[in-house]
Scaffold this active site. Structure first.
Site, short mmCIF file in Angstrom:
data_model
loop_
_atom_site.label_atom_id
_atom_site.label_comp_id
_atom_site.label_asym_id
_atom_site.label_seq_id
_atom_site.Cartn_x
_atom_site.Cartn_y
_atom_site.Cartn_z
CG ASP A 111 34.98 49.80 36.78
OD1 ASP A 111 36.00 50.43 36.47
OD2 ASP A 111 34.87 49.16 37.84
CD GLU A 112 38.51 54.15 37.67
OE1 GLU A 112 39.18 55.00 38.24
OE2 GLU A 112 38.99 53.28 36.92
P1 TTP Z 1 38.62 47.86 38.47
O1 TTP Z 1 37.62 48.93 38.78
O2 TTP Z 1 40.05 48.13 38.76
O3 TTP Z 1 38.26 46.53 39.28
P2 TTP Z 1 36.86 45.91 39.61
O4 TTP Z 1 35.72 46.81 39.21
O5 TTP Z 1 36.79 44.52 39.07
O6 TTP Z 1 36.91 45.78 41.17
P3 TTP Z 1 36.81 46.94 42.29
O7 TTP Z 1 35.61 46.61 43.09
O8 TTP Z 1 38.07 46.81 43.08
O9 TTP Z 1 36.69 48.25 41.56
O10 TTP Z 1 38.51 47.46 36.96
C1 TTP Z 1 37.29 47.43 36.25
C2 TTP Z 1 37.25 46.27 35.30
O11 TTP Z 1 38.34 46.34 34.40
C3 TTP Z 1 37.37 44.92 35.98
O12 TTP Z 1 36.12 44.42 36.41
C4 TTP Z 1 38.01 44.08 34.93
C5 TTP Z 1 38.84 45.04 34.11
N1 TTP Z 1 40.25 44.91 34.49
C6 TTP Z 1 41.06 44.05 33.74
O13 TTP Z 1 40.60 43.45 32.77
N2 TTP Z 1 42.37 43.90 34.11
C7 TTP Z 1 42.92 44.55 35.18
O14 TTP Z 1 44.10 44.36 35.49
C8 TTP Z 1 42.08 45.42 35.94
C9 TTP Z 1 42.63 46.15 37.14
C10 TTP Z 1 40.76 45.57 35.56
MG MG Z 2 35.75 48.83 39.68
#
Ligand code: TTP
Ligand code: MG
Length: 401
Positions: A111-112
């Site tokens: 997601d990045e």
């Molecule tokens: P992130 O971008 O770290 O988290 P997020 O998108 O859920 O929340 P934020 O708004 O803070 O960005 O991670 C992206 C996805 O990766 C997240 O939705 C689920 C997965 N993930 C895991 O499965 N385990 C983990 O420990 C993390 C950090 C993320």
């Molecule tokens: Mg995220």
């Protein structure tokens, strides 16, 4: 104003990604605390939280927390098991949208992504208009919100995207980088984990400003390479480029043995380990390759490479390993000790596309398994899994024999 920017780097990070996709697909979940991860089994479940919606985060639930603890904090939450395929589809959609802004897109997780828009920002007006446009198109075309950070470097852009989450847009122009970084906790800096934080806090350093007060020599003396890295991060110095996939032409790994090697067991298990490294990297970049190559260097430094082109591209460890093993046959019984062995995959293409056949479904299943292995490796280190896998493959070969 525009002229101050030598480089314009954007970092995009989707908000509560897995949970937001679930809420998008099931409107009855919107506005509710949604927790994606292991089954809580009424508080007795094992495993961890993958992510939590922002509604659930209010109760203190967050990624990587034991699911049992999440259940204690938020027993009335909606608990869902992850639907990887669905998230992957949305991830691809988002990445496609990002490519509308520049070909220079580097996806760094599901997601990045980083974008280098230095050459294309003028097409959209100024930096701020571009940032708004990215968020708008993502929202209009997927229904999901993203947080966006824009800065002259990757590390600062990444911090910026996290700065006003969710649905944030934070722009740090070149002349504001220091001001932006100074009050932040050092843990916000790239590469500062628990251990580094402990060392720093023993030195009385908690904010980036306090870290900046230290000269490079002192940090290097106290923390070696990490010290130099911290110095650069704290001063907003980060020359790293955005690497788009087109730049990657091949992926390879090689190993030079401590002593020249003749043992077949050691050579084949090394090939397996190298195939695994190559494939896990390909999967990380969302790539597959059609040509597998093997490199062998003998103790007298004579070096040979052999390659084989497959009918279908792959990023499966097992396939790459099998091909390398075949290519290796001609080197067996050469009665010469081997100094180095390398495995590589080239002729790369994107993982997406193509028609799906039964064969593909079987492959997809294996791929899922290997993705899980990648995750386990990330969590528990390479050694555990590699040994387990190497042992299994030895066992399988023995059984065959
Ligand atoms: P992130 O971008 O770290 O988290 P997020 O998108 O859920 O929340 P934020 O708004 O803070 O960005 O991670 C992206 C996805 O990766 C997240 O939705 C689920 C997965 N993930 C895991 O499965 N385990 C983990 O420990 C993390 C950090 C993320
Ligand atoms: Mg995220």
């Amino acid at each position: 104003m525009k002229n101050q920017w030598k480089k314009v780097i954007v970092h995009v990070d989707m908000d509560a990604f897995f949970a937001s996709v679930e809420q998008l697909h099931n409107p009855s979940l919107r506005g509710k605390p949604v927790i994606v991860g292991a089954d809580p089994r009424g508080g007795k479940g094992r495993g961890v939280v993958s992510t939590a919606s922002y509604e659930a985060r209010k109760y203190g639930v967050h990624s990587a927390m034991p699911i049992s603890q999440a259940y204690k904090l938020c027993p009335h939450g909606v608990y869902l098991k992850p639907n990887g395929r669905l998230y992957k589809r949305y991830s691809e959609l988002v990445m496609d949208i990002l490519h509308q802004f520049t070909p220079r897109v580097q996806a760094i997780s599901i997601d990045e992504a980083f974008l280098d828009v230095t050459g294309s920002v003028h097409l959209f007006g100024d930096v701020e208009t571009l940032g708004r446009e990215i968020k708008k198109r993502i929202y209009q075309q997927t229904g999901l919100t993203a947080s966006v950070g824009i800065a002259p470097s990757k590390s600062v852009a990444k911090i910026a995207s996290d700065f006003q989450k969710p649905d944030g847009l934070t722009i740090v122009p070149p002349n504001k980088v220091q001001e932006f970084l100074e009050p932040l906790e050092v843990t916000r800096l790239w590469g500062v984990g628990k251990k580094t934080f402990e060392v720093l806090s023993r030195m009385g350093i908690e904010t980036v400003g306090q870290l900046r007060a230290y000269p490079l020599e002192v940090l290097e003396q106290k923390m070696g390479k990490m010290g130099a890295h911290l110095y650069r991060m704290a001063n907003g110095i980060d020359e790293r480029d955005v690497h788009d996939r087109d730049e990657i032409k091949s992926v390879s790994h090689e190993r030079t043995f401590g002593k020249d090697e003749r043992e077949l067991e050691v050579l084949t298990s090394t090939m397996l380990l190298l195939s695994e490294k190559v494939c896990s990297r390909l999967r990380k970049y969302g790539l597959k390759g059609k040509t597998v190559q093997l490199k062998v260097r003998y103790s007298d430094f004579s070096t040979f490479t052999r390659h084989k082109t497959l009918s279908d591209p792959t990023n499966l460890t097992e396939e790459v390993f099998n091909v390398s093993l075949n290519l290796f046959q001609e080197f067996v019984n050469q009665d010469k000790a081997i100094r180095l062995i390398g495995v590589g995959v080239s002729q790369l293409s994107s993982e997406k596309g193509g028609q799906i056949t039964l064969w593909d479904i079987e492959k997809e299943r294996k791929l899922e398994l290997e993705r899980v292995m990648d995750k386990i490796q990330e969590k528990f280190g390479k050694e555990a899994l590699t040994h387990a896998q190497t042992l299994t493959s030895h066992k399988r070969r023995k059984e065959k024999e």
